[in-house]
Design a protein around this motif. Structure first.
Motif, PDB file in Angstrom:
ATOM      1  N   ILE A 186       0.817  -1.204   0.000  1.00  0.00           N
ATOM      2  CA  ILE A 186       0.000   0.000   0.000  1.00  0.00           C
ATOM      3  C   ILE A 186       0.850   1.253   0.000  1.00  0.00           C
ATOM      4  CG2 ILE A 186      -0.204  -0.009   2.509  1.00  0.00           C
ATOM      5  CD1 ILE A 186      -2.896   1.102  -0.017  1.00  0.00           C
ATOM      6  N   TRP A 187       2.036   1.188   0.650  1.00  0.00           N
ATOM      7  CA  TRP A 187       2.876   2.379   0.691  1.00  0.00           C
ATOM      8  C   TRP A 187       3.373   2.746  -0.700  1.00  0.00           C
ATOM      9  CZ3 TRP A 187       7.753   2.156  -1.266  1.00  0.00           C
ATOM     10  CH2 TRP A 187       8.367   0.911  -1.359  1.00  0.00           C
ATOM     11  N   LEU A 188       3.571   1.745  -1.553  1.00  0.00           N
ATOM     12  CA  LEU A 188       4.019   2.019  -2.911  1.00  0.00           C
ATOM     13  C   LEU A 188       2.917   2.702  -3.712  1.00  0.00           C
ATOM     14  CD1 LEU A 188       6.480   1.579  -4.756  1.00  0.00           C
ATOM     15  CD2 LEU A 188       5.406  -0.523  -5.557  1.00  0.00           C
ATOM     16  N   VAL A 189       1.677   2.288  -3.494  1.00  0.00           N
ATOM     17  CA  VAL A 189       0.551   2.943  -4.160  1.00  0.00           C
ATOM     18  C   VAL A 189       0.420   4.387  -3.703  1.00  0.00           C
ATOM     19  CG1 VAL A 189      -1.946   2.875  -4.514  1.00  0.00           C
ATOM     20  CG2 VAL A 189      -0.645   0.745  -4.411  1.00  0.00           C
ATOM     21  N   ILE A 190       0.638   4.637  -2.396  1.00  0.00           N
ATOM     22  CA  ILE A 190       0.573   6.006  -1.874  1.00  0.00           C
ATOM     23  C   ILE A 190       1.662   6.873  -2.488  1.00  0.00           C
ATOM     24  CG2 ILE A 190       0.811   7.399   0.217  1.00  0.00           C
ATOM     25  CD1 ILE A 190      -0.490   5.128   1.771  1.00  0.00           C
ATOM     26  N   VAL A 191       2.883   6.331  -2.585  1.00  0.00           N
ATOM     27  CA  VAL A 191       3.983   7.078  -3.215  1.00  0.00           C
ATOM     28  C   VAL A 191       3.650   7.387  -4.667  1.00  0.00           C
ATOM     29  CG1 VAL A 191       6.394   6.903  -3.977  1.00  0.00           C
ATOM     30  CG2 VAL A 191       5.752   6.190  -1.664  1.00  0.00           C
ATOM     31  N   PHE A 192       3.089   6.410  -5.369  1.00  0.00           N
ATOM     32  CA  PHE A 192       2.692   6.606  -6.759  1.00  0.00           C
ATOM     33  C   PHE A 192       1.673   7.743  -6.864  1.00  0.00           C
ATOM     34  CE2 PHE A 192       0.095   5.926 -10.489  1.00  0.00           C
ATOM     35  CZ  PHE A 192       0.968   5.453 -11.455  1.00  0.00           C
ATOM     36  N   ALA A 193       0.668   7.735  -5.990  1.00  0.00           N
ATOM     37  CA  ALA A 193      -0.374   8.763  -6.020  1.00  0.00           C
ATOM     38  C   ALA A 193       0.190  10.144  -5.731  1.00  0.00           C
ATOM     39  CB  ALA A 193      -1.477   8.413  -5.025  1.00  0.00           C
ATOM     40  N   LEU A 194       1.102  10.234  -4.751  1.00  0.00           N
ATOM     41  CA  LEU A 194       1.699  11.532  -4.414  1.00  0.00           C
ATOM     42  C   LEU A 194       2.543  12.071  -5.561  1.00  0.00           C
ATOM     43  CD1 LEU A 194       2.734  10.906  -0.687  1.00  0.00           C
ATOM     44  CD2 LEU A 194       0.807  12.255  -1.527  1.00  0.00           C
ATOM     45  N   LEU A 195       3.303  11.199  -6.210  1.00  0.00           N
ATOM     46  CA  LEU A 195       4.121  11.637  -7.345  1.00  0.00           C
ATOM     47  C   LEU A 195       3.240  12.113  -8.495  1.00  0.00           C
ATOM     48  CD1 LEU A 195       6.905   8.873  -7.409  1.00  0.00           C
ATOM     49  CD2 LEU A 195       7.208  11.299  -6.872  1.00  0.00           C
ATOM     50  N   PHE A 196       2.195  11.362  -8.798  1.00  0.00           N
ATOM     51  CA  PHE A 196       1.306  11.751  -9.883  1.00  0.00           C
ATOM     52  C   PHE A 196       0.645  13.097  -9.598  1.00  0.00           C
ATOM     53  CE2 PHE A 196      -2.970  11.951 -11.685  1.00  0.00           C
ATOM     54  CZ  PHE A 196      -2.694  11.786 -13.046  1.00  0.00           C
ATOM     55  N   MET A 197       0.193  13.286  -8.362  1.00  0.00           N
ATOM     56  CA  MET A 197      -0.483  14.537  -8.028  1.00  0.00           C
ATOM     57  C   MET A 197       0.493  15.708  -8.043  1.00  0.00           C
ATOM     58  SD  MET A 197      -3.245  15.967  -7.646  1.00  0.00           S
ATOM     59  CE  MET A 197      -4.077  14.393  -7.831  1.00  0.00           C
ATOM     60  N   PHE A 198       1.733  15.492  -7.610  1.00  0.00           N
ATOM     61  CA  PHE A 198       2.742  16.552  -7.661  1.00  0.00           C
ATOM     62  C   PHE A 198       2.994  16.979  -9.102  1.00  0.00           C
ATOM     63  CE2 PHE A 198       7.323  17.628  -8.081  1.00  0.00           C
ATOM     64  CZ  PHE A 198       7.304  18.825  -7.373  1.00  0.00           C
ATOM     65  N   ALA A 199       3.120  15.997  -9.990  1.00  0.00           N
ATOM     66  CA  ALA A 199       3.349  16.322 -11.398  1.00  0.00           C
ATOM     67  C   ALA A 199       2.132  17.012 -12.005  1.00  0.00           C
ATOM     68  CB  ALA A 199       3.689  15.053 -12.178  1.00  0.00           C
ATOM     69  N   PHE A 200       0.929  16.546 -11.642  1.00  0.00           N
ATOM     70  CA  PHE A 200      -0.283  17.163 -12.195  1.00  0.00           C
ATOM     71  C   PHE A 200      -0.413  18.615 -11.741  1.00  0.00           C
ATOM     72  CE2 PHE A 200      -4.776  18.289 -11.768  1.00  0.00           C
ATOM     73  CZ  PHE A 200      -5.190  18.145 -13.077  1.00  0.00           C
ATOM     74  N   LEU A 201      -0.137  18.880 -10.468  1.00  0.00           N
ATOM     75  CA  LEU A 201      -0.211  20.248  -9.967  1.00  0.00           C
ATOM     76  C   LEU A 201       0.846  21.132 -10.624  1.00  0.00           C
ATOM     77  CD1 LEU A 201      -0.869  19.626  -6.158  1.00  0.00           C
ATOM     78  CD2 LEU A 201      -2.466  20.549  -7.836  1.00  0.00           C
ATOM     79  N   ALA A 202       2.036  20.563 -10.845  1.00  0.00           N
ATOM     80  CA  ALA A 202       3.075  21.327 -11.542  1.00  0.00           C
ATOM     81  C   ALA A 202       2.652  21.648 -12.969  1.00  0.00           C
ATOM     82  CB  ALA A 202       4.385  20.540 -11.534  1.00  0.00           C
TER      83      ALA A 202
END
Length: 429
Positions: free
Chosen positions: A100-116
């Motif tokens: 689950i921690w890997l999925v959370i990291v994936f989600a945070l990275l995707f959202m950071f890139a989307f916001l950028a």
């Protein structure tokens, strides 16, 4: 005459090999977001700089802004997402679960890139405001999801969360206005949620009416009743009946001064703090106490629970009522903590999103809370992008929470198994 040698049976233990079952749902879900990243970040590439603001002018401790190159950031993040997806696929091939921690990291990275990408060349993205809005919008969803978990763990499908939220919002607004006390309003909201749950429990448990049908009818009934009473009673003199006192902010000393998370988690009203307590109590009660064991037993195997002396229908009835009290408390947030007055259909379908959070969270209070936070984040994202002037179409952002709900209920993120007796009435033989 020859005598055949006796056959000595093999005394070696029999080893049963567990069948390998590979689940590709996690890598497929991650691959979908990788494709979205490639289309979005390269097909509609944006160049320039993106700024993230981590502190507000009122913060005691101020952090510097973070400025990144948009195209470089989205490119690097897309590569990282692709690597995580490949690793998830490898784990599935080895018949191992994606942590689950890997999925959370994936989600945070995707959202950071989307916001950028969305904030390129625009005003700074207010990170604290984004998280603060997420918590605020998630409060009724979390209370509704916790009520759904309690009810469905006991074997009763709680489609009436929408009605419980709306009843809590209406009664809390009127009661708090008349008494001038938000504390009385909170208590009245819980009573209103219990009353709606009484009807659900009576018809579904005692009279064996289909639980989904009862829930839908209750939602329509409460919506119509509150709309009528609003027009006939509250709208005539709102200062007397529909002007409740707002919940005061209670910042926790020292903790509220922590950068970013201090204002988000520890500078809130009492209902947010009650939400933290409710999450812990529901989790602890379900999995660490006799009450939770009894509740889960009547939801999984009521016949077995009955044989050991548990009153199945009685347990279901009172726990459905408890679920209504929790959901009603979430309804009070609309009028006492958020909007400040009752209006027609102000819950706007959030009870159904809370029900989706229960399914998404696999009937677990912690997972359901995380799912509710995800839906709250998706809802607040449209507000933040509008503030910074992002060119992302507002229509797309408005439908984002419901798209996330559809993906969650469709089971793209994994297999969701409801309690075995969920939705099945129990008739004692």
């Amino acid at each position: 005459m020859s005598t055949a040698a006796p056959v000595i049976p093999d005394s070696s233990p029999i080893v049963l090999e567990k069948a390998e079952v590979r689940s590709w749902k996690a890598p497929i879900a991650l691959a979908v977001f990788v494709v979205i990243s490639i289309v979005l970040f390269f097909g509609f590439a944006r160049h320039g700089q993106s700024t993230f603001r981590f502190s507000e002018s009122s913060d005691a401790i101020k952090l510097p802004n973070l400025t990144v190159d948009t195209f470089t950031t989205t490119t690097v993040v897309t590569i990282l997402l692709l690597l995580i997806t490949a690793y998830s696929a490898w784990l599935s091939w080895k018949v191992r679960k994606t942590p689950i921690w890997l999925v959370i990291v994936f989600a945070l990275l995707f959202m950071f890139a989307f916001l950028a990408w969305a904030g390129s060349g625009q005003l700074p993205v207010p990170v604290t405001g984004l998280l603060l809005g997420t918590i605020s919008l998630s409060v009724p969803l979390v209370f509704g999801a916790l009520g759904g978990v309690i009810s469905e763990r006991g074997g009763v499908v709680n489609v009436a969360i929408e009605g419980q939220l709306l009843a809590g919002a209406f009664v809390s607004a009127m009661t708090a206005t008349i008494t001038g006390s938000w504390l009385v309003g909170l208590f009245a909201a819980m009573v209103a949620g219990v009353l709606v749950s009484f009807v659900l429990a009576a018809f579904s448990i005692k009279y064996l009416v289909d639980q989904v049908i009862v829930g839908v009818v209750l939602n329509v009934l409460v919506t119509g009743l509150t709309s009528f009473l609003y027009s006939a009673v509250l709208a005539g003199d709102p200062q007397v009946l529909n002007h409740p006192p707002r919940l005061p902010d209670w910042p926790i000393p020292i903790l509220s001064d922590i950068p970013i998370i201090g204002k988000v988690l520890f500078d809130q009203t009492i209902i947010e703090y009650l939400m933290y307590i409710a999450i812990f109590l529901v989790w602890f009660g379900l999995f660490k106490t006799r009450w939770g064991l009894r509740l889960r037993s009547v939801g999984e195997h009521p016949e077995a629970a009955d044989t050991v002396g548990i009153n199945v229908n009685g347990t279901r009835f009172w726990n459905v009522s408890l679920a209504g009290a929790v959901a009603g408390l979430g309804g009070a947030y609309f009028t006492l903590g958020s909007v400040g007055a009752f209006s027609k259909e102000m819950t706007a379908g959030q009870g159904f999103i809370a029900l989706a959070a229960v399914i998404f969270g696999r009937w677990d209070p912690i997972r359901a809370t995380l799912a509710a936070l995800l839906f709250g984040f998706a809802t607040n994202l449209q507000n933040v992008l509008g503030i910074i002037g992002s060119p992302v179409p507002s229509e797309f952002m408005l439908m984002l929470p419901y798209v996330v709900t559809i993906f969650a209920v469709a089971g793209l993120v994994g297999v969701s198994r409801a309690p075995a007796a969920d939705g099945k009435p129990y008739i004692k033989s």
